[in-house]
Write a protein that holds these residues in place. Structure first.
Motif, short mmCIF file in Angstrom:
data_model
loop_
_atom_site.label_atom_id
_atom_site.label_comp_id
_atom_site.label_asym_id
_atom_site.label_seq_id
_atom_site.Cartn_x
_atom_site.Cartn_y
_atom_site.Cartn_z
N VAL A 1 -7.15 0.44 -1.63
CA VAL A 1 -8.26 0.70 -0.72
C VAL A 1 -7.82 1.71 0.32
N TRP A 2 -8.54 2.84 0.39
CA TRP A 2 -8.29 3.87 1.40
C TRP A 2 -9.31 3.71 2.52
N TRP A 3 -8.85 3.84 3.78
CA TRP A 3 -9.73 3.65 4.94
C TRP A 3 -9.21 4.42 6.15
N ARG A 4 -10.09 4.60 7.11
CA ARG A 4 -9.73 5.26 8.36
C ARG A 4 -9.71 4.23 9.49
N PRO A 5 -8.61 4.20 10.27
CA PRO A 5 -8.53 3.23 11.37
C PRO A 5 -9.52 3.53 12.48
N GLY B 1 0.84 -1.19 0.00
CA GLY B 1 0.00 0.00 0.00
C GLY B 1 0.87 1.24 0.00
N ILE B 2 0.24 2.36 0.25
CA ILE B 2 0.93 3.65 0.28
C ILE B 2 1.03 4.09 1.73
N ASP C 1 -0.91 9.61 9.10
CA ASP C 1 -2.14 10.27 8.67
C ASP C 1 -3.34 9.45 9.13
N GLN C 2 -4.47 10.09 9.29
CA GLN C 2 -5.69 9.38 9.67
C GLN C 2 -6.25 8.54 8.53
N LEU C 3 -5.85 8.83 7.32
CA LEU C 3 -6.29 8.07 6.16
C LEU C 3 -5.20 7.05 5.81
N GLN C 4 -5.55 5.77 5.78
CA GLN C 4 -4.60 4.70 5.53
C GLN C 4 -4.90 4.04 4.17
N ASN C 5 -3.90 3.39 3.61
CA ASN C 5 -4.06 2.73 2.32
C ASN C 5 -3.55 1.30 2.39
N THR C 6 -4.28 0.41 1.75
CA THR C 6 -3.86 -0.98 1.61
C THR C 6 -4.00 -1.39 0.16
#
Length: 106
Positions: free
Chosen positions: A102-106, A30-31, A40-45
Motif C-alpha cells: 500500500v502506497w500513501w502520503r502522510p 514495507g519499502i 520521500d513524501q510517498l510512503q509504503n506499508t
C-alpha cells in the motif's frame, strides 16, 4: 473493510472469543523510500490481512471480497502473492492470509 465480517475488523489481534468471521490486519514492513535528501513524501506499508471463519468456503469468500476492496479505488493496493490458507487446531478456525503493498502520503 468495516463493511465486511459485520464490522469485526481488528488491528494486530482479535478480541478474546471474537465472533466469526473476523478480520485482523497489521503492518508487517514495507519499502523505505528514504534517501540522502530525507524521507520521500510517498510512503509504503506491507499490510497483512488475515480472515478467520468457521469453514474454508467462508474464509476464502471473505478474502476475495477483501482483495476486491483493497485493489479498487481509492486504495489501489497491490497483492503480494496469493492467499495462504491456514487452520488453527486450537480454535478449529479456518484462515486465509494475504499481504498487500500500500502506497500513501502522510
Amino acid at each position: 473493510m468495516k463493511a465486511l465480517a459485520d464490522g469485526r475488523v481488528y488491528p494486530d489481534l482479535a478480541k478474546t472469543r471474537a465472533a466469526v468471521p473476523y478480520i485482523v490486519y497489521q503492518a508487517v514492513g514495507g519499502i523505505d523510500e528514504t534517501t540522502l535528501s530525507g524521507a520521500d513524501q510517498l510512503q509504503n506499508t506491507r499490510m497483512q490481512i488475515t480472515v478467520w471463519a468457521a469453514d474454508r468456503a467462508t474464509a476464502s469468500s471473505l478474502m476475495q471480497q477483501i482483495r476486491n476492496a483493497m485493489t479498487a479505488e481509492p486504495v489501489r493496493a497491490v497483492p503480494i502473492g496469493a492467499p495462504v490458507s491456514e487452520y488453527e487446531d486450537d480454535t478449529k478456525l479456518y484462515g486465509s492470509r494475504l499481504d498487500f503493498s500500500v502506497w500513501w502520503r502522510p
